[in-house]
Design a protein around this motif. Sequence first.
Motif, mmCIF file in Angstrom:
data_model
loop_
_atom_site.group_PDB
_atom_site.id
_atom_site.type_symbol
_atom_site.label_atom_id
_atom_site.label_comp_id
_atom_site.label_asym_id
_atom_site.label_seq_id
_atom_site.Cartn_x
_atom_site.Cartn_y
_atom_site.Cartn_z
ATOM 1 N N ARG A 149 -30.139 5.810 22.485
ATOM 2 C CA ARG A 149 -30.099 4.375 22.741
ATOM 3 C C ARG A 149 -29.223 3.724 21.688
ATOM 4 O O ARG A 149 -29.372 3.991 20.483
ATOM 5 C CB ARG A 149 -31.491 3.753 22.698
ATOM 6 N N TYR A 163 -20.629 6.875 34.226
ATOM 7 C CA TYR A 163 -20.772 5.571 33.578
ATOM 8 C C TYR A 163 -21.431 4.612 34.558
ATOM 9 O O TYR A 163 -20.892 4.376 35.646
ATOM 10 C CB TYR A 163 -19.414 4.999 33.205
ATOM 11 N N GLY A 185 -22.406 0.753 34.853
ATOM 12 C CA GLY A 185 -22.135 -0.497 34.152
ATOM 13 C C GLY A 185 -22.547 -1.718 34.938
ATOM 14 O O GLY A 185 -23.115 -1.625 36.026
ATOM 15 N N ASP A 186 -22.221 -2.875 34.391
ATOM 16 C CA ASP A 186 -22.643 -4.133 34.993
ATOM 17 C C ASP A 186 -21.902 -4.446 36.281
ATOM 18 O O ASP A 186 -22.388 -5.215 37.111
ATOM 19 C CB ASP A 186 -22.490 -5.284 33.990
ATOM 20 N N TYR A 222 -16.010 -4.888 31.418
ATOM 21 C CA TYR A 222 -16.989 -3.873 31.805
ATOM 22 C C TYR A 222 -17.949 -3.633 30.640
ATOM 23 O O TYR A 222 -17.519 -3.556 29.480
ATOM 24 C CB TYR A 222 -16.274 -2.568 32.171
ATOM 25 N N HIS A 223 -19.229 -3.544 30.956
ATOM 26 C CA HIS A 223 -20.242 -3.281 29.938
ATOM 27 C C HIS A 223 -21.110 -2.118 30.392
ATOM 28 O O HIS A 223 -21.649 -2.134 31.507
ATOM 29 C CB HIS A 223 -21.104 -4.526 29.690
ATOM 30 N N GLN A 263 -24.222 0.125 30.828
ATOM 31 C CA GLN A 263 -25.679 0.034 30.803
ATOM 32 C C GLN A 263 -26.301 1.407 30.545
ATOM 33 O O GLN A 263 -27.309 1.519 29.858
ATOM 34 C CB GLN A 263 -26.181 -0.557 32.121
ATOM 35 N N GLN A 264 -25.682 2.435 31.105
ATOM 36 C CA GLN A 264 -26.181 3.790 30.892
ATOM 37 C C GLN A 264 -25.052 4.799 31.121
ATOM 38 O O GLN A 264 -24.172 4.585 31.955
ATOM 39 C CB GLN A 264 -27.344 4.098 31.849
ATOM 40 N N ASN A 286 -27.052 -2.054 21.165
ATOM 41 C CA ASN A 286 -26.896 -3.100 22.179
ATOM 42 C C ASN A 286 -27.749 -2.855 23.420
ATOM 43 O O ASN A 286 -27.663 -3.601 24.389
ATOM 44 C CB ASN A 286 -25.422 -3.249 22.562
ATOM 45 N N THR A 334 -19.734 1.787 38.868
ATOM 46 C CA THR A 334 -20.102 3.123 38.412
ATOM 47 C C THR A 334 -18.867 4.002 38.498
ATOM 48 O O THR A 334 -18.102 3.926 39.466
ATOM 49 C CB THR A 334 -21.235 3.706 39.280
ATOM 50 N N THR A 336 -19.509 2.339 23.786
ATOM 51 C CA THR A 336 -20.368 1.151 23.775
ATOM 52 C C THR A 336 -20.005 0.212 22.634
ATOM 53 O O THR A 336 -20.336 -0.978 22.682
ATOM 54 C CB THR A 336 -21.851 1.539 23.644
ATOM 55 N N ALA A 350 -27.727 -0.072 25.421
ATOM 56 C CA ALA A 350 -27.215 0.934 26.350
ATOM 57 C C ALA A 350 -27.915 2.268 26.129
ATOM 58 O O ALA A 350 -28.287 2.617 25.002
ATOM 59 C CB ALA A 350 -25.710 1.097 26.161
#
Length: 324
Positions: free
Chosen positions: A221, A246, A248-249, A146-147, A149-150, A224, A252, A192, A226
């Motif tokens: 920010r 969260y 993510g890629d 999991y990565h 994004q915001q 990476n 959520t 992150t 995020a």
Amino acid sequence: MTDDRTLRIALAGGGAFGAKHAAALRRIEGVEVAAVVSSSLESARKFAADQGVGRAVASLDEVLAMDDVDAVVLATPTPMHAEQTLACLDAGKHVQVEIPLAASLGDAEACLAAQERTGLVAMVGHTRRFNPSHQWLRQRIQAGEYHIQQMDVQTYFFRRTNLNALGQPRSWTDHLLWHHAAHTVDLFAYQTGSPIVQAHAIQGPIHPELGIAMDMSIQLRAANGALCTLSLSFNNDGPLGTFFRYIGDNGTYLARYDDLFTGKDEPIDVSRVAVSMDGIELQDREFVAAIREGREPNSSIAQVMSCYRTLAALEEQLTAASAF
């Protein structure tokens, strides 16, 4: 080398969070709450009786002079945190201080210097690192599954008068930036795994009596890429607390303290993440384990210093903006 003897911990602070720590410490094997200190001896005696602690004292100085106290948990008002942390370390006591470590970068740096000088365990109560909900996500992140994004975070209270979580009058004034934002600023960089490289803040009007901003917005920010958007308010007449989304890629997730849900509000079982579903207990267990094992704890002063540097930079922005 692990030390298996009974660890005797004193608790400073007879308020809402002091009660949470007292309950958590009772559930940890080999730990004794050796003494309690509160705002007055009468208050300490009442708190000790309520929590089943055998000794109540009038001041932290008395606690620090006790040879049979190994460590101190500070659940005291924010303005006391840095000074009391320094006093504990100078007295040779391991210390866990509730968030925030300090209300200025200079005081936070002084605490770090004292920890490095003494070599004692010094930990800050950044509880979000320990909530099972956030731990579940961290395990997926560390596994490369999991990565982020915001992160979209809401920290909302209804606190237009100077009352604490129990509805009692406070002798000090809470702060959205140095206290409540600290949770999210630290967690964002922690989850992150990337330092914060850009931070911006704006705030609403200053309350005429409390002398603080009642509304604040923060953007972050990470290196990476995020992003984090944090909204804070003492004006919210609705669900209270901090809620994390969260994004993510590949999913959520919504974290509400120790509980976790999908982006569609479906509950996720996080009961197997750790030995407890109580983030405060897990935080206290880490403090105890670090002392026993002679190691740096998760959420050590050194680990959270970047958070306080970011808060100081945000404060500079807010101060500069208020001059116009």
